[in-house]
Design a protein around this motif. Sequence first.
Motif, PDB file in Angstrom:
ATOM      1  N   GLU A   1       0.691  -1.174  -0.143  1.00 39.69           N
ATOM      2  CA  GLU A   1       0.084  -0.119   0.002  1.00 39.69           C
ATOM      3  C   GLU A   1       0.987   1.286  -0.089  1.00 39.69           C
ATOM      4  O   GLU A   1       0.523   2.234  -0.730  1.00 39.69           O
ATOM      5  CB  GLU A   1      -0.900   0.047   1.183  1.00 39.69           C
ATOM      6  CG  GLU A   1      -2.029  -0.901   1.209  1.00 39.69           C
ATOM      7  CD  GLU A   1      -1.536  -2.286   1.869  1.00 39.69           C
ATOM      8  OE1 GLU A   1      -2.598  -3.314   1.763  1.00 39.69           O
ATOM      9  OE2 GLU A   1      -0.518  -2.735   1.921  1.00 39.69           O
ATOM     10  N   PHE A   2       2.101   1.166   0.567  1.00 35.89           N
ATOM     11  CA  PHE A   2       2.675   2.481   0.924  1.00 35.89           C
ATOM     12  C   PHE A   2       3.513   2.656  -0.667  1.00 35.89           C
ATOM     13  O   PHE A   2       3.269   3.749  -1.034  1.00 35.89           O
ATOM     14  CB  PHE A   2       3.921   2.084   1.847  1.00 35.89           C
ATOM     15  CG  PHE A   2       5.059   3.038   1.776  1.00 35.89           C
ATOM     16  CD1 PHE A   2       4.681   4.450   2.302  1.00 35.89           C
ATOM     17  CD2 PHE A   2       6.394   2.812   1.469  1.00 35.89           C
ATOM     18  CE1 PHE A   2       5.831   5.214   2.155  1.00 35.89           C
ATOM     19  CE2 PHE A   2       7.472   3.641   1.550  1.00 35.89           C
ATOM     20  CZ  PHE A   2       7.139   5.096   2.050  1.00 35.89           C
TER      21      PHE A   2
ATOM     22  N   ASN B   1      10.220  10.197   6.002  1.00 36.96           N
ATOM     23  CA  ASN B   1       9.592  11.306   6.262  1.00 36.96           C
ATOM     24  C   ASN B   1       8.025  11.286   5.666  1.00 36.96           C
ATOM     25  O   ASN B   1       7.201  11.710   6.332  1.00 36.96           O
ATOM     26  CB  ASN B   1      10.457  12.662   5.752  1.00 36.96           C
ATOM     27  CG  ASN B   1      11.391  12.859   6.323  1.00 36.96           C
ATOM     28  OD1 ASN B   1      11.805  12.476   7.534  1.00 36.96           O
ATOM     29  ND2 ASN B   1      12.357  13.505   5.644  1.00 36.96           N
ATOM     30  N   VAL B   2       7.806  10.761   4.499  1.00 36.97           N
ATOM     31  CA  VAL B   2       6.593  10.734   3.762  1.00 36.97           C
ATOM     32  C   VAL B   2       5.645   9.608   4.220  1.00 36.97           C
ATOM     33  O   VAL B   2       4.519  10.036   4.434  1.00 36.97           O
ATOM     34  CB  VAL B   2       6.585  10.829   2.500  1.00 36.97           C
ATOM     35  CG1 VAL B   2       6.907   9.466   1.925  1.00 36.97           C
ATOM     36  CG2 VAL B   2       5.480  11.286   1.683  1.00 36.97           C
ATOM     37  N   LYS B   3       6.239   8.546   4.765  1.00 34.47           N
ATOM     38  CA  LYS B   3       5.412   7.598   5.352  1.00 34.47           C
ATOM     39  C   LYS B   3       4.156   7.818   6.401  1.00 34.47           C
ATOM     40  O   LYS B   3       2.859   7.452   6.091  1.00 34.47           O
ATOM     41  CB  LYS B   3       5.947   6.240   5.656  1.00 34.47           C
ATOM     42  CG  LYS B   3       6.697   6.365   6.958  1.00 34.47           C
ATOM     43  CD  LYS B   3       7.538   4.885   7.129  1.00 34.47           C
ATOM     44  CE  LYS B   3       8.256   4.923   8.357  1.00 34.47           C
ATOM     45  NZ  LYS B   3       8.982   3.451   8.627  1.00 34.47           N
ATOM     46  N   SER B   4       4.654   8.632   7.347  1.00 35.90           N
ATOM     47  CA  SER B   4       3.576   9.073   8.336  1.00 35.90           C
ATOM     48  C   SER B   4       2.653  10.028   7.870  1.00 35.90           C
ATOM     49  O   SER B   4       1.418  10.047   8.278  1.00 35.90           O
ATOM     50  CB  SER B   4       4.509   9.824   9.527  1.00 35.90           C
ATOM     51  OG  SER B   4       4.991  10.870   9.122  1.00 35.90           O
TER      52      SER B   4
ATOM     53  N   ASN C   1       5.558   3.176  11.657  1.00 36.53           N
ATOM     54  CA  ASN C   1       6.855   2.332  11.689  1.00 36.53           C
ATOM     55  C   ASN C   1       6.640   1.098  11.557  1.00 36.53           C
ATOM     56  O   ASN C   1       7.521   0.059  10.965  1.00 36.53           O
ATOM     57  CB  ASN C   1       7.572   2.757  12.703  1.00 36.53           C
ATOM     58  CG  ASN C   1       8.046   4.158  12.676  1.00 36.53           C
ATOM     59  OD1 ASN C   1       8.307   4.879  11.568  1.00 36.53           O
ATOM     60  ND2 ASN C   1       8.629   4.863  13.855  1.00 36.53           N
ATOM     61  N   ASP C   2       5.677   0.343  12.061  1.00 34.48           N
ATOM     62  CA  ASP C   2       5.305  -1.036  12.198  1.00 34.48           C
ATOM     63  C   ASP C   2       4.708  -1.538  10.849  1.00 34.48           C
ATOM     64  O   ASP C   2       4.981  -2.558  10.577  1.00 34.48           O
ATOM     65  CB  ASP C   2       4.331  -1.342  13.418  1.00 34.48           C
ATOM     66  CG  ASP C   2       5.104  -1.191  14.828  1.00 34.48           C
ATOM     67  OD1 ASP C   2       6.008  -1.458  14.842  1.00 34.48           O
ATOM     68  OD2 ASP C   2       4.101  -0.844  15.618  1.00 34.48           O
ATOM     69  N   ASP C   3       3.888  -0.517  10.163  1.00 29.04           N
ATOM     70  CA  ASP C   3       3.467  -0.720   8.953  1.00 29.04           C
ATOM     71  C   ASP C   3       4.497  -0.896   7.918  1.00 29.04           C
ATOM     72  O   ASP C   3       4.342  -2.104   6.924  1.00 29.04           O
ATOM     73  CB  ASP C   3       2.430   0.195   8.458  1.00 29.04           C
ATOM     74  CG  ASP C   3       1.233   0.379   9.329  1.00 29.04           C
ATOM     75  OD1 ASP C   3       0.775  -0.549  10.000  1.00 29.04           O
ATOM     76  OD2 ASP C   3       0.460   1.380   9.382  1.00 29.04           O
ATOM     77  N   VAL C   4       5.599  -0.173   7.917  1.00 27.29           N
ATOM     78  CA  VAL C   4       6.301  -0.143   6.707  1.00 27.29           C
ATOM     79  C   VAL C   4       7.672   0.169   7.516  1.00 27.29           C
ATOM     80  O   VAL C   4       8.217   1.273   8.125  1.00 27.29           O
ATOM     81  CB  VAL C   4       6.239   0.991   5.692  1.00 27.29           C
ATOM     82  CG1 VAL C   4       7.181   1.088   4.825  1.00 27.29           C
ATOM     83  CG2 VAL C   4       4.766   0.774   5.295  1.00 27.29           C
ATOM     84  N   ILE C   5       8.865  -0.971   7.058  1.00 28.36           N
ATOM     85  CA  ILE C   5      10.078  -0.674   7.257  1.00 28.36           C
ATOM     86  C   ILE C   5      11.046  -0.375   6.180  1.00 28.36           C
ATOM     87  O   ILE C   5      10.971  -0.966   5.208  1.00 28.36           O
ATOM     88  CB  ILE C   5      10.419  -1.852   8.086  1.00 28.36           C
ATOM     89  CG1 ILE C   5       9.913  -2.129   9.507  1.00 28.36           C
ATOM     90  CG2 ILE C   5      12.136  -1.875   8.278  1.00 28.36           C
ATOM     91  CD1 ILE C   5      10.120  -3.441   9.809  1.00 28.36           C
ATOM     92  N   VAL C   6      11.648   0.376   6.159  1.00 28.92           N
ATOM     93  CA  VAL C   6      12.713   0.881   5.043  1.00 28.92           C
ATOM     94  C   VAL C   6      14.103   0.704   5.656  1.00 28.92           C
ATOM     95  O   VAL C   6      14.450   1.179   6.392  1.00 28.92           O
ATOM     96  CB  VAL C   6      12.630   2.451   4.558  1.00 28.92           C
ATOM     97  CG1 VAL C   6      13.459   2.986   3.526  1.00 28.92           C
ATOM     98  CG2 VAL C   6      11.094   2.627   4.338  1.00 28.92           C
TER      99      VAL C   6
END
Length: 231
Positions: free
Chosen positions: A63-64, A126-129, A135-140
């Motif tokens: 989704e991200f 920066n943009v994911k929030s 931070n649990d939804d998406v890890i980079v």
Amino acid sequence: MMETPLIDVEKSYKANLGSFVGWITPLDFGDPLSECRDVRSKVGVFDVSHMGRILIKGSKAYEFLQKLVTKDLSKLRPGEMGGPTLILNEVGGIKDDVMIYKLSDYEWLMVCNAVNREKDINWMLNVKSKLGFSNDDVIVEDLTTNSVLIAVQGPKSRDVLESLGVEGLKDLKLLNFVTNVEVGTAKVFLLSRSGWTGEEVRSYGFELWADIPNGVEVYKTLISSGVRPCG
């Protein structure tokens, strides 16, 4: 300046080193014209480890990425690449062109331009929030400095890799990849049918991802098998 993980072995092959977007990397190996001719008519190997390699994983990774890049990723299946595609800023301006690799719905890889690696990672963090992801939804995760990316390009690429025990390459479609492959005695995490050495050549080319020890071994094995190192 950063150095690619293959720099020491490249020095042993008499590489002419120079700087490129903040990296020390081979410009050529003494005869750039012959290197070009070999890639066009036979096969050559390139160290492209300066390119940014990023892992995006998590329960909302798909989704991200679907919000991050311009390409519709919904049609990609595991083992397929999407791109080149674009990362855009808030007003639709282009930040970078990237390649996307689908491992699963929850795990993706991205290759970005070396000059934009830190900018792209910072942008994603920066943009994911702002896009509603935790931070649990998406890890980079930046994989660039602990891995090697090698491009084997030219009409004889498949022949060389098959001679080193790699199977199934005849059926591997352009912009598709396989994982956990043995090349000689080395283990490659990912092998894709891809490359950027020209329209007539790229359909014959392959790119290989490996950790540093296995990447060094693959690079040396290819050259020992008669593949010309290229800058």
